[in-house]
Design an enzyme around this catalytic site. Sequence first.
Site, PDB file in Angstrom:
ATOM      1  N   HIS A   1       0.647  -1.113   0.069  1.00 38.47           N
ATOM      2  CA  HIS A   1       0.071  -0.031   0.010  1.00 38.47           C
ATOM      3  C   HIS A   1       0.817   1.390  -0.064  1.00 38.47           C
ATOM      4  O   HIS A   1       0.519   2.181  -0.661  1.00 38.47           O
ATOM      5  CB  HIS A   1      -1.169  -0.049   1.335  1.00 38.47           C
ATOM      6  CG  HIS A   1      -1.962  -1.084   1.426  1.00 38.47           C
ATOM      7  ND1 HIS A   1      -1.969  -1.703   2.610  1.00 38.47           N
ATOM      8  CD2 HIS A   1      -2.847  -1.496   0.457  1.00 38.47           C
ATOM      9  CE1 HIS A   1      -3.127  -2.539   2.257  1.00 38.47           C
ATOM     10  NE2 HIS A   1      -3.508  -2.337   1.025  1.00 38.47           N
TER      11      HIS A   1
ATOM     12  N   LYS B   1     -16.031  -7.740   3.640  1.00 42.20           N
ATOM     13  CA  LYS B   1     -14.962  -8.043   4.721  1.00 42.20           C
ATOM     14  C   LYS B   1     -15.374  -7.644   6.121  1.00 42.20           C
ATOM     15  O   LYS B   1     -15.868  -6.553   6.120  1.00 42.20           O
ATOM     16  CB  LYS B   1     -13.505  -7.737   4.415  1.00 42.20           C
ATOM     17  CG  LYS B   1     -13.095  -8.006   3.096  1.00 42.20           C
ATOM     18  CD  LYS B   1     -11.596  -7.368   2.814  1.00 42.20           C
ATOM     19  CE  LYS B   1     -10.878  -7.689   1.238  1.00 42.20           C
ATOM     20  NZ  LYS B   1      -9.894  -6.609   1.075  1.00 42.20           N
TER      21      LYS B   1
ATOM     22  N   ARG C   1      -1.719  -6.142  -8.491  1.00 37.27           N
ATOM     23  CA  ARG C   1      -0.748  -7.173  -8.125  1.00 37.27           C
ATOM     24  C   ARG C   1      -0.616  -8.222  -9.175  1.00 37.27           C
ATOM     25  O   ARG C   1       0.545  -8.515  -9.677  1.00 37.27           O
ATOM     26  CB  ARG C   1      -0.951  -7.720  -6.699  1.00 37.27           C
ATOM     27  CG  ARG C   1      -0.841  -6.796  -5.443  1.00 37.27           C
ATOM     28  CD  ARG C   1      -1.382  -7.273  -4.212  1.00 37.27           C
ATOM     29  NE  ARG C   1      -2.505  -7.705  -4.456  1.00 37.27           N
ATOM     30  CZ  ARG C   1      -3.451  -8.068  -3.339  1.00 37.27           C
ATOM     31  NH1 ARG C   1      -2.927  -8.303  -2.028  1.00 37.27           N
ATOM     32  NH2 ARG C   1      -4.756  -8.358  -3.577  1.00 37.27           N
TER      33      ARG C   1
ATOM     34  N   SER D   1      -3.151  -7.804   3.010  1.00 38.65           N
ATOM     35  CA  SER D   1      -3.351  -7.554   4.549  1.00 38.65           C
ATOM     36  C   SER D   1      -3.671  -8.879   5.171  1.00 38.65           C
ATOM     37  O   SER D   1      -3.399  -9.216   6.076  1.00 38.65           O
ATOM     38  CB  SER D   1      -4.510  -6.650   4.633  1.00 38.65           C
ATOM     39  OG  SER D   1      -4.066  -5.395   4.026  1.00 38.65           O
TER      40      SER D   1
HETATM   41  O1  PNS Z   1      -9.005  -2.713   0.007  1.00 37.14           O
HETATM   42  P1  PNS Z   1     -10.244  -3.378  -0.551  1.00 37.14           P
HETATM   43  O2  PNS Z   1     -10.807  -4.086   0.677  1.00 37.14           O
HETATM   44  O3  PNS Z   1     -10.134  -3.972  -1.880  1.00 37.14           O
HETATM   45  O4  PNS Z   1     -10.823  -1.998  -0.743  1.00 37.14           O
HETATM   46  C1  PNS Z   1     -12.094  -2.065  -1.344  1.00 37.14           C
HETATM   47  C2  PNS Z   1     -12.843  -0.593  -1.159  1.00 37.14           C
HETATM   48  C3  PNS Z   1     -12.966  -0.364   0.191  1.00 37.14           C
HETATM   49  C4  PNS Z   1     -12.168   0.472  -2.057  1.00 37.14           C
HETATM   50  C5  PNS Z   1     -14.571  -0.799  -1.660  1.00 37.14           C
HETATM   51  O5  PNS Z   1     -14.863  -2.030  -1.129  1.00 37.14           O
HETATM   52  C6  PNS Z   1     -15.035   0.396  -1.777  1.00 37.14           C
HETATM   53  O6  PNS Z   1     -14.963   1.503  -2.617  1.00 37.14           O
HETATM   54  N1  PNS Z   1     -16.013   0.774  -0.698  1.00 37.14           N
HETATM   55  C7  PNS Z   1     -16.728   1.921  -0.354  1.00 37.14           C
HETATM   56  C8  PNS Z   1     -18.311   1.759  -0.575  1.00 37.14           C
HETATM   57  C9  PNS Z   1     -18.395   1.687  -2.163  1.00 37.14           C
HETATM   58  O7  PNS Z   1     -18.094   2.746  -2.932  1.00 37.14           O
HETATM   59  N2  PNS Z   1     -18.723   0.660  -2.841  1.00 37.14           N
HETATM   60  C10 PNS Z   1     -19.075   0.592  -4.275  1.00 37.14           C
HETATM   61  C11 PNS Z   1     -17.774   0.456  -4.931  1.00 37.14           C
HETATM   62  S1  PNS Z   1     -17.809  -0.711  -6.269  1.00 37.14           S
END
Ligand code: PNS
Length: 162
Positions: free
Chosen positions: A18, A42, A91, A129
């Site tokens: 990150h 998650k 990745r 993570s």
């Molecule tokens: O590190 P991650 O868990 O892959 O990140 C995913 C994240 C947190 C960026 C994604 O779940 C997100 O954008 N969540 C916020 C809510 C939202 O806007 N959801 C729709 C996006 S597709």
Amino acid sequence: MKTKIICPGSFDPVTLGHIDIITRASKMFDEVVVGVLKNAEKTPCFTTDERICFLKEAVNGLDNVEIVGFDGLLAEYAKDKGITAIVKGLRAVSDFEYEFQQALTNKKLNPNLETVFLTCNSEFTYLSSSMVKQVASLGGDISSFVPECVHDKILERLKNFK
Ligand code: PNS
């Protein structure tokens, strides 16, 4: 015009992968917002405050980087804050389908919001993570996975993580 972008993620916890992406983004764009968000798929191990604190320590010294936490839609937040792009690390091919789906959803919700992918440093292609949590909870060495300044705090919290 100044470029303001967001590096979103759950950062549960922050890894060196990150930090690599955030650091590189901070050299490419004027303002970088790191968004600590909820991933509906998650259940986080660390609280939002903990994840924000670790990130703040880890990016200390990058003057154009700000750490924020918020609930709600990333696309809406970007619209409200004048953010024009999402920057994420890729990745491996295995990340692509998930990231592509999110990028297209965000674009649909906010047509002015682009998603830019940076290829991750080859040193970190394996790193996640979840891997950090798994290794630490089994007593393994995570010193090459997480920023040194937050290593002890992360380890302490993960010792009894199941
Ligand atoms: O590190 P991650 O868990 O892959 O990140 C995913 C994240 C947190 C960026 C994604 O779940 C997100 O954008 N969540 C916020 C809510 C939202 O806007 N959801 C729709 C996006 S597709």
